[in-house]
Every structure is written in structure tokens, then in C-alpha cells.
Design a protein around this motif. Structure first.
Motif, PDB file in Angstrom:
ATOM      1  N   LEU A 613      58.953  30.060 -41.057  1.00 24.92           N
ATOM      2  CA  LEU A 613      58.511  30.506 -39.745  1.00 24.92           C
ATOM      3  C   LEU A 613      58.497  32.022 -39.668  1.00 24.92           C
ATOM      4  N   ASP A 614      59.491  32.667 -40.280  1.00 26.39           N
ATOM      5  CA  ASP A 614      59.523  34.124 -40.284  1.00 26.39           C
ATOM      6  C   ASP A 614      58.287  34.683 -40.990  1.00 26.39           C
ATOM      7  N   GLU A 615      57.912  34.049 -42.093  1.00 20.33           N
ATOM      8  CA  GLU A 615      56.724  34.499 -42.813  1.00 20.33           C
ATOM      9  C   GLU A 615      55.470  34.343 -41.955  1.00 20.33           C
ATOM     10  N   ALA A 616      55.378  33.221 -41.227  1.00 17.04           N
ATOM     11  CA  ALA A 616      54.224  32.994 -40.352  1.00 17.04           C
ATOM     12  C   ALA A 616      54.187  34.020 -39.225  1.00 17.04           C
ATOM     13  N   LEU A 617      55.356  34.324 -38.659  1.00 18.46           N
ATOM     14  CA  LEU A 617      55.421  35.319 -37.588  1.00 18.46           C
ATOM     15  C   LEU A 617      55.043  36.706 -38.099  1.00 18.46           C
ATOM     16  N   LYS A 618      55.440  36.988 -39.320  1.00 14.02           N
ATOM     17  CA  LYS A 618      55.101  38.281 -39.911  1.00 14.02           C
ATOM     18  C   LYS A 618      53.581  38.421 -40.043  1.00 14.02           C
ATOM     19  N   ALA A 619      52.910  37.338 -40.456  1.00 13.68           N
ATOM     20  CA  ALA A 619      51.453  37.368 -40.568  1.00 13.68           C
ATOM     21  C   ALA A 619      50.818  37.573 -39.196  1.00 13.68           C
ATOM     22  N   GLN A 620      51.395  36.925 -38.177  1.00 17.22           N
ATOM     23  CA  GLN A 620      50.884  37.114 -36.813  1.00 17.22           C
ATOM     24  C   GLN A 620      51.070  38.560 -36.361  1.00 17.22           C
ATOM     25  N   GLN A 621      52.212  39.142 -36.736  1.00 10.80           N
ATOM     26  CA  GLN A 621      52.451  40.544 -36.381  1.00 10.80           C
ATOM     27  C   GLN A 621      51.385  41.464 -36.989  1.00 10.80           C
ATOM     28  N   THR A 622      51.089  41.213 -38.254  1.00  6.98           N
ATOM     29  CA  THR A 622      50.087  42.042 -38.938  1.00  6.98           C
ATOM     30  C   THR A 622      48.750  41.973 -38.223  1.00  6.98           C
ATOM     31  N   ALA A 623      48.370  40.744 -37.842  1.00 10.01           N
ATOM     32  CA  ALA A 623      47.097  40.574 -37.144  1.00 10.01           C
ATOM     33  C   ALA A 623      47.134  41.217 -35.760  1.00 10.01           C
ATOM     34  N   THR A 624      48.274  41.097 -35.082  1.00  8.90           N
ATOM     35  CA  THR A 624      48.401  41.656 -33.735  1.00  8.90           C
ATOM     36  C   THR A 624      48.395  43.181 -33.763  1.00  8.90           C
ATOM     37  N   LEU A 625      49.042  43.736 -34.786  1.00  7.88           N
ATOM     38  CA  LEU A 625      49.102  45.191 -34.903  1.00  7.88           C
ATOM     39  C   LEU A 625      47.706  45.786 -35.039  1.00  7.88           C
ATOM     40  N   ALA A 626      46.831  45.060 -35.703  1.00  2.92           N
ATOM     41  CA  ALA A 626      45.463  45.549 -35.887  1.00  2.92           C
ATOM     42  C   ALA A 626      44.690  45.592 -34.573  1.00  2.92           C
ATOM     43  N   GLN A 627      45.176  44.896 -33.555  1.00  2.00           N
ATOM     44  CA  GLN A 627      44.484  44.833 -32.264  1.00  2.00           C
ATOM     45  C   GLN A 627      44.994  45.871 -31.270  1.00  2.00           C
TER      46      GLN A 627
END
Length: 658
Positions: A613-627
């Protein structure tokens, strides 16, 4: 050494003779079959015919004929055993070789006889349901209300199962016959005959036929609002819903005429579409589209159109269909994805807009290549380097699944343009990513140390010995050991051999599979978020978890022995068998020790899921940061995700896995 006949039959059933012959002979569609120049004698006009339905080839010039094994023997100069091994290897099957004793041969013959008997029993029940339909005004009115004509009902063998608990007792003289339960028609309790009753009651019935036209199961729909709305036959020796398609037998000739197969979501979609001018429709049987489904469809046609609802659930189903289709997307095949407006299913769309409008809608469906790009770039801001890097991460497993060919080269070029890299640079990047320093795509990084919940430390391969992870630095607690000695046989880790004879550590997804198959009861204890996390994993892990979810939903909790039987012939069988081969799944005899072991494995499972789950959240963070910058809410979402990650890492530290 003899190869069991049952395995040879299974291998031939799985093989796609058109694909196998097509590697050596240029084939073109000619009616129901494929034609080409015979490879066994010189000719100028094609007389070599390959039948996808019969899985057989025949040359009208020289008389050569046979199945996939025979073709490899004749064309490749192989012996029988070599050809079987070669073909099995192409489909990821292990050849069971043994000295077949007379008793074993008798058992194999008995199994074949039982399968034939089961289809006879199901055919008899189907005939009875058809007769009972004519006696039920309610059922007839239901079909009339859906616009189904008598001719269409007859073509699909539609029927009705009355309300009574033992209607079939009036059809079969011996209601206690074990074949009624084994065929899935009757449910039995543990207390004997008093608990026997019909599985299907007060439902309109849809017989499920295999490609030979034999009845192998049923789907039943309630006439009222009871649950479940649809009920399928259980898995039996003749029926596996992960491999069968409703309506495929009825659609055979239409597939040739229309030139494509239309994949829908349910029985009534198929029947209604046949009534409305699209008899080339089929449906999966209440499960996600599998590789076996795709393989079977491509035996009959080179073009597949998947139809889904336009909502989030439809997009998820479409993504699973995409993943199942990619390995079969050769340069001569076509796959498209059709997303209906939210207010319509195929039936209602045609009734409102007409047959021509639906045909045009189908022709304009999203091609596999475009949908592949849409899936990969979801959540990626291509105006930033981070967003393009995320796209590269999303696209790699999809692109890698494609077979070699022009399409794969074109998709590489298309992704390279979006990611703003040269095609050769991107290809090199993806190839290096496919061979990490230590095994396992999802191999877990080292957990946090001390009080610092910051970035995880990555360990070099040489530090990861066969017990799993390396010991913690002095003063720290032990690290989590996926696939370690505690979970395998004595003195073994249970993981496959690695470089220089070492045993490779299992990935987090592997560990989750092993723990959940060893402790199936834990599946129901997981949260909805954890279920989605596991089922959304790339194949084959996500497919296996999806299968497990369907098994628990349909059959309740089952031990590994029962699950293993249910996996026979399933595309995920090899993964499950490999991971469970060395697992100590038997509980200790001592009750207290058994409870302790179960508690340890439960804690281990939740630790693994927390890492994932931490890995999935990290991927979401990366995508969110780009926005951030274009979306005023993006920064708040990023902070919320970070808070969740910090809480996860603190929980892992408290559990002693750092």
C-alpha cells in the motif's frame, strides 16, 4: 516414460493450431477455416486447410492431416514426446511423465466416461427446463418483455426452473444419484439425502454449451428482485467459467459473416443482440476476461470488440481485458474497446438508435493501441518530467506483454514520443528495468530504521542471502523475511534458486499469495482497500487474487487442498503451485502452537500489505505532485497521501519489521 492421455487431451484442447501452423505457413481466412500452401508438398494454389473449431489440419493435395502435436512432428521432425514437451512449453504447462499402470489407464478412461455422462445429465436437465418454460406464463412473459422471439429462445435452448425445491426429482428417477451433485444441478448437505435440493429454483435458464455444442452448465436469472440476480453452475469436471464463453457455439457462423466477435457482460445481452441483428455476441460468465477467453475467441476470428459500461467499473473491466489480450495482439489481429453511454446497454442502445447506429458505434470503438496509451498515461502530467517518467513506468509492463512484431515497434515509437526519449533509449531503459539487481519486480526494499520514517534503503543483491532480507544493523530489530526459513520446509526458504545457487527472495506479491492460500480465512478479514490493491496487481498475481475473491464469494472459505483442485487448468495454477510447493501449510498438532503460527502469519500478511500500500501511495504522490500548479487541490491531496504514508511506516516500525 508414458505421458498420461488425459494430459495430451488437455494440451490439444488448449493449443491454438492456427497460431502454431501460422508460424511456418502463411495462412489466410477462407470461410470457417484458414488456407495456405501445404508445407509437406510443393503446390502453387492453396490446398492446406486448418480448422480452428476442430483444431485439425488437412491437405486436400497430399492428404497430410493431424492435430497440433502431429504438425510439430511432421514439420519439425520431432518425436512424439519431444513434440508434446515443445507444445507444452509454449503454453507454460509441465508435462507429467509416468509409467501408466493398467489401473491408471483405467482411471483416465473412467474420467473421460464420467465427463461424457455429466454432459448427458446436463442435456437431460436442459431438455426438461425447455419443456417447463412452455408451462410458465411468468417466464414466457419475461422473455417477451425483453423482445425474445420463440425462434431465438429455441436457438439458445432457453428454459425455466420452477420454484419447487426438488423439481428435478420428477426428471431423474434416482434423485440421490451423485452425478446430479457433481454436475452442479443439485446441492447436497452433510447429513445425507434430506439435505438435497435443486440449485436452480424459479429462474429462467440459459444453457451453457462448449464449442462442440454439449451442455456443460447453466446460468439462471431470477424473475423477481431476489439475490443473487444471476446464478451460475459451479466448477465441475466439464465446466470452468474462466475458460468458457456463453453464446460462442451459437455465434460460430455469425463470426464468419460479421468478421468479428462482440464480447458483452451477460446472458441477456447475448440473446438480445442475436435478436436485434448481432448474433456474433458472446459473454464471459460472471468473471473478468481471461487469457483463455481471448485465446478461444481468436481461434474463430481475427477481430474482437469488447463492450463495457462507461462507468469506473467498466473501465476496470476493460483494463483487465486489455491485459488478457496483449499477449495475443499479433500484427494480423484486431482488438477494440467499446464504451457505451452510461444510460445504455447494447440492447437499449439498439432499440433507441437502431442497428445501423450500433454497427457504426462498434466500427468507431477504441483500438487496442489507443486504449493501451490511455491506460498508461492515466494520472500522468506529460508537461512535466515526473509525469513522463510515470508514464514510462505505467507503459513498460503493457508494452512488454505484446508479442514481437510491427505493432510492438510502433507502440515503442509512440510511447517514446510521449515520454520525449529516443526509441532506442526507451527500449534500453525498459530492458534494463526488466532485469533488476535483485530478483522480483516487486521485491521489497529495506524497511525504515530507527525513528526515521523516511525513504527506504535499498540493499544490493549480494547482501540478500537465501533467508530473505539481510540482518538489521547492530542495535536494530530484525528485518521482515519474505520467503524465509520460517515459512518453508526445514532448511529451505521455499523460493526459487537464484544466481550462483542462491535462493531468490520472494516478491511482496508472491508472499501475499502464499500467505493467503495458506490461510484463506484471512481473505474475508481484509479491508475493501486491501482487496482492490491485490486484485489490481499486474498479471498473474492480480488474476490469482481475483480468482480467489470469486471462489470465496461463490463457494465460501476453502482450505488450500480444495483451492488447488479448483485451480486445475487455470492460467494461474503454475504460480500458485510454485509458491505453495515448499510452504508448510499444515497447522501444528498443538492447538496453542497452531494459534501462534496463525497469528504470526496474519501479522506477516498485514505487514506485506502495508508495504504494498505504501508503494501504491507513493505512486499516487508522484502523479499528484505533477498536478501541483494546474490543480489548486493537488497540494492538499499530496499532503494527505504523505500523512497516510507516515502512518503506515510508523505502524510497520511498531510491528517490529524495521
Amino acid at each position: 516414460m508414458a505421458i498420461p492421455q488425459s494430459f495430451i487431451q488437455e494440451l490439444i484442447a488448449r493449443a491454438d493450431i492456427v497460431e502454431i501452423v501460422g508460424r511456418y505457413v502463411q495462412l489466410k481466412k477462407g470461410g470457417a477455416n484458414f488456407m495456405g500452401l501445404c508445407p509437406f508438398h510443393g503446390e502453387k494454389s492453396p490446398s492446406f486447410s486448418v480448422s480452428p473449431t476442430k483444431q485439425f489440419y488437412h491437405c486436400f493435395g497430399c492428404g497430410a492431416h493431424g492435430n497440433a502435436i502431429g504438425f510439430l512432428m511432421e514439420h519439425g521432425g520431432m518425436g512424439f514426446v519431444e513434440a508434446v514437451h515443445d507444445l507444452a512449453g509454449q503454453y507454460g504447462l509441465q508435462v507429467p511423465e509416468d509409467d501408466a499402470s493398467p489401473a491408471e489407464r483405467a482411471r483416465a478412461a473412467s474420467q473421460r466416461e464420467k465427463q461424457a455422462t455429466l454432459t448427458d445429465v446436463l442435456e437431460k436437465a436442459g431438455e426438461a427446463y425447455r419443456k417447463l418454460l412452455r408451462q410458465s406464463p411468468r417466464a414466457i412473459e419475461y422473455f417477451k418483455g425483453r423482445g425474445v422471439s420463440g425462434e431465438t429462445a429455441k436457438a439458445f435452448g432457453l428454459g425455466y426452473a420452477p420454484e419447487g425445491w426438488r423439481t428435478l426429482a420428477g426428471i431423474f428417477p434416482d434423485y440421490a444419484d451423485p452425478l446430479l451433485a457433481e454436475s452442479g444441478l443439485v446441492i447436497t448437505g452433510e447429513d445425507g439425502e434430506d439435505k438435497r435440493y435443486d440449485r436452480f429454483r424459479d429462474r429462467v435458464m440459459f444453457p451453457i454449451r462448449n464449442v462442440k455444442g454439449e451442455c456443460i452448465g447453466f446460468g439462471g436469472r431470477v424473475l423477481g428482485d431476489e439475490k443473487p440476480k444471476y446464478l451460475n453452475s459451479p466448477e465441475t469436471p466439464v465446466f470452468s467459467k474462466g475458460q468458457e464463453l456463453y453464446g460462442l457455439f451459437e455465434a460460430r457462423s455469425a463470426l464468419r459473416d460479421k468478421g468479428y466477435v462482440l464480447v458483452t457482460e451477460g446472458y441477456m445481452d447475448v440473446v438480445a443482440l442475436a435478436q436485434l441483428g448481432f448474433p456474433n455476441a458472446v459473454a464471459t460468465l460472471g468473471t473478468a476476461c481471461t487469457a483463455d477467453h481471448v485465446r478461444k475467441m481468436f481461434r474463430f476470428t481475427d477481430a474482437v470488440v469488447f463492450s463495457f459500461d462507461g462507468d469506473a467499473a467498466g473501465r476496470r473491466a476493460a483494463r483487465k481485458a486489455l491485459e488478457a489480450t496483449l499477449p495475443f495482439a499479433t500484427d494480423t489481429r484486431s482488438a477494440k474497446f467499446l464504451f457505451l453511454p452510461a444510460e445504455h446497454d447494447p440492447d437499449s442502445f439498439i432499440r433507441e438508435h437502431g442497428e445501423a447506429a450500433f454497427a457504426r458505434f462498434v466500427s468507431e470503438a477504441t483500438p487496442l493501441s489507443r486504449f493501451m496509451v490511455e491506460v498508461a498515461r492515466e494520472g500522468c502530467d506529460l508537461d512535466t518530467a515526473e509525469g513522463r517518467a510515470l508514464l514510462a513506468s505505467h507503459a513498460r509492463p503493457l508494452w512488454s506483454a505484446l508479442p514481437a512484431g510491427a505493432l510492438k515497434h510502433q507502440m515503442l515509437a509512440e510511447f517514446a514520443e510521449l515520454i520525449q526519449l529516443d526509441s532506442r533509449e526507451l527500449s534500453g531503459l525498459w530492458e534494463s528495468a526488466a532485469a533488476p539487481r535483485y530478483p522480483g519486480r516487486n521485491a521489497p526494499p529495506a524497511p525504515p530504521r530507527g525513528d526515521d520514517p523516511g525513504p527506504y534503503e535499498e540493499m544490493p543483491w549480494d547482501a540478500r542471502e537465501h533467508e530473505g532480507w539481510s540482518p538489521a544493523p547492530s542495535g536494530g530489530q530484525r528485518r521482515f523475511e519474505p520467503g524465509g526459513k520460517r515459512f518453508g520446509r526445514k532448511g529451505q526458504s521455499g523460493a526459487p534458486p537464484g544466481p550462483r545457487g542462491r535462493v531468490q527472495p520472494l516478491s511482496r506479491a508472491d508472499v501475499a499469495v502464499r500467505l493467503l492460500l495458506s490461510n484463506p480465512a484471512e481473505w474475508e478479514a481484509l479491508s475493501h482497500e486491501q482487496h482492490e490493491l491485490l486484485c489490481a496487481l499486474p498479471a498473474p498475481h492480480g488474476q490469482l487474487f481475483g480468482w480467489l475473491e470469486s471462489q470465496v464469494h461463490e463457494h465460501g472459505l476453502q482450505p488450500w487442498a480444495a483451492l488447488r483442485e479448483g485451480l486445475r487448468g487455470h492460467e494461474c495454477e503454475a504460480l500458485a503451485q510454485r509458491l505453495m510447493a515448499d510452504a508448510a501449510v499444515d497447522r501444528p498438532d498443538d492447538e496453542a502452537a497452531a494459534r501462534d503460527t496463525q497469528a504470526e502469519q496474519r501479522a506477516e500478511l498485514h505487514n506485506v500489505l502495508d508495504f504494498m500500500l505504501d508503494e501504491a501511495l507513493k505512486a499516487q504522490q508522484t502523479a499528484t505532485l505533477a498536478q501541483v500548479g494546474s490543480d489548486p487541490q493537488a497540494l492538499e491531496r499530496y499532503k494527505a497521501l504523505e500523512q497516510r504514508r507516515v502512518a503506515l511506516r510508523l505502524r510497520l516500525r511498531r510491528s517490529g519489521t524495521d
